[in-house]
Design an enzyme around this catalytic site. Structure first.
Site: not given
Ligand code: ACO
Length: 428
Positions: A307, A364
């Site tokens: 998140h 979610d």
């Molecule tokens: N699975 C695997 N790796 C992940 C995930 C995941 N679900 N989420 C983040 N990471 C990793 C990234 O690859 C990144 O790794 P790095 O530092 O080695 O490059 C690190 O964790 C940070 O991730 P970011 O994408 O920079 O974090 P950000 O805050 O931008 O993204 C987000 C948050 C979009 C929710 C992300 O965690 C994601 O894509 N999750 C899956 C989709 C999801 O469940 N979305 C619902 C959010 S809740 C809502 O909107 C109601």
């Protein structure tokens, strides 16, 4: 703590005031930065460090896993309030008295009929259309049937616009589902509670009584409360920024629905279920998918994990996880998908990759399992999220207009070509 921050640009120091919130959050107020520095701006793609407004609606502390609406904890609201009370609280700032709540509900009911011509628009969509696209279009279309713009300085007009959309939106949600299932469209039952009526409008078969199941009513009520607001997330910021151009409430909400649709935001609940199904089809090997999620050469992400703001746990996920157990138990459903979800969660919480990056299950991760137990099709999950988020969007839109916020218009740093002469087509 000092009440100013100093920024040095090209050897020159500039002071900027600090803004402090009631929960001691601090921001540097850079409103005067560009003027004072002759054109210097800040850059922050994804707004990870940028506050777009001050707001008195929702407080969340991602490090501590706290979420509060108007000062009330999400845990207490989910346990003790119903969705309509929470909607009133979010929009108007205080929990309603019984009298206020009854009036709010009665006013919503009296505005719950959608112009019958909207059916023609519903009819024009193919059954295969994604429900979120249909819902965004129908919400936008309401503008055509309710054309007068709202005078936001008139409390009465604002109130009318609010009860109108609170009344009509569940009808649009239900019609979106009924269209998909080829069922006749109707207008629900004024004698029922808000959530009960939503369920009946969605599921009533034309040739039989619809019997409400209190377990399902309670679970949906809770889900809607948990989704009702989440401060300046992608869809809410969209609603605020569209509304900041003084576009009307329905048009602003329609943009919010489109923003919510994406799998990185509200669309994640659909994506989670599809992922869990795929893992099940593939023999239930959760370890294989954990490895894919960690592989930087693989675009696969563990949907429902991580998140932008919660870097501890998502308090909503805790409540929902318990609710998923209760609902499935009470309905006597054994869903292998729930076991896969629990397995994935356990592995991820013990895995270095996820621990280091502070990736926890979000709201979610479990909501789709409950929706599925209720008989809601996977591609309708995000529509259910929108139904819950509606009061939050309304509250944020209202706050933005009452605060007289300026039009949202970010700056950029241009990195394209500098001025160059036009080349005739035969010389390119
Ligand atoms: N699975 C695997 N790796 C992940 C995930 C995941 N679900 N989420 C983040 N990471 C990793 C990234 O690859 C990144 O790794 P790095 O530092 O080695 O490059 C690190 O964790 C940070 O991730 P970011 O994408 O920079 O974090 P950000 O805050 O931008 O993204 C987000 C948050 C979009 C929710 C992300 O965690 C994601 O894509 N999750 C899956 C989709 C999801 O469940 N979305 C619902 C959010 S809740 C809502 O909107 C109601």
């Amino acid at each position: 703590m000092s009440d100013k921050a100093t920024i040095e640009v090209n050897g020159q120091k500039y002071d900027f005031p600090l803004v402090k919130g009631t929960e001691n959050e601090v921001a540097i107020d850079i409103k005067s930065l560009r003027g004072a520095t002759n054109g210097v701006v800040t850059i922050d793609p994804g707004y990870k460090n940028t506050g777009s407004c001050t707001s008195a609606i929702t407080f969340l502390d991602g490090e501590k896993g706290i979420l509060r609406y108007r000062g009330y904890s999400i845990e207490e609201l989910a346990e003790k309030a119903d969705f309509l009370e929470v909607a009133y609280l979010l929009i108007f700032g205080e929990l309603p008295t019984q009298e206020q709540l009854d009036k709010f509900h009665a006013d919503i009911k009296s505005h719950s009929v959608v112009d019958d011509d909207v059916r023609k628009i519903v009819d024009a969509f193919p059954k295969s259309a994604h429900p979120m696209g249909v819902l965004a279009s129908l919400t936008s279309a309401l503008t055509a049937f309710n054309p007068s713009s709202v005078n936001v300085n008139s409390e009465e007009e604002m109130y009318k616009a609010i009860v109108r959309i609170m009344g009509k939106f569940p009808v649009l949600v239900a019609w979106t589902l009924r269209k998909k299932h080829g069922l006749p469209l109707d207008y629900g039952d004024k004698n029922l509670g808000y959530v009960e009526n939503c369920l009946k409008m969605m599921f009533k078969q034309p040739n039989e009584e619809y019997v409400l199941d209190p377990v399902v009513v309670d679970a949906l009520d809770k889900l809607l409360i948990l989704h009702a607001d989440h401060e300046q997330n992608c869809s809410t910021s969209t609603v605020r920024i569209v509304g900041s151009s003084h576009a009307g409430l329905f048009a602003s909400l329609s943009s919010g629905i489109s923003a919510l649709w994406g799998p990185l935001h509200g669309g994640a609940n659909q994506a989670v279920l599809e992922m869990l199904e795929a893992i099940k089809e593939d023999g239930g090997d959760t370890k294989k998918y954990m490895a894919k999620a960690k592989d930087k050469d693989d675009p696969f992400r563990l949907m429902g994990f991580g998140h932008r703001v919660y870097k501890n746990f998502d308090p909503r996920a805790r409540i929902i996880k318990k609710s998923a157990d209760d609902v499935l138990g009470n309905l006597g459903i054994e869903d292998p998908i729930l076991d896969i979800a629990k397995g994935l969660e356990k592995e991820a919480l013990e895995d270095d990759y996820f621990v280091k990056r502070k990736l926890y299950p979000n709201v979610d991760f479990y909501s789709g399992i409950i929706y599925r137990a209720m008989g809601i099709p996977t591609d309708m999950f995000t529509v259910m999220f929108a139904l819950g988020r509606l009061p939050g969007w309304i509250a944020q839109w209202r706050e933005m207009r009452l605060n007289n916020e300026p039009i949202g218009r970010p700056r950029q740093i241009y990195i394209g070509e500098t001025l160059r002469p036009f080349k005739a087509i035969n010389k390119r």
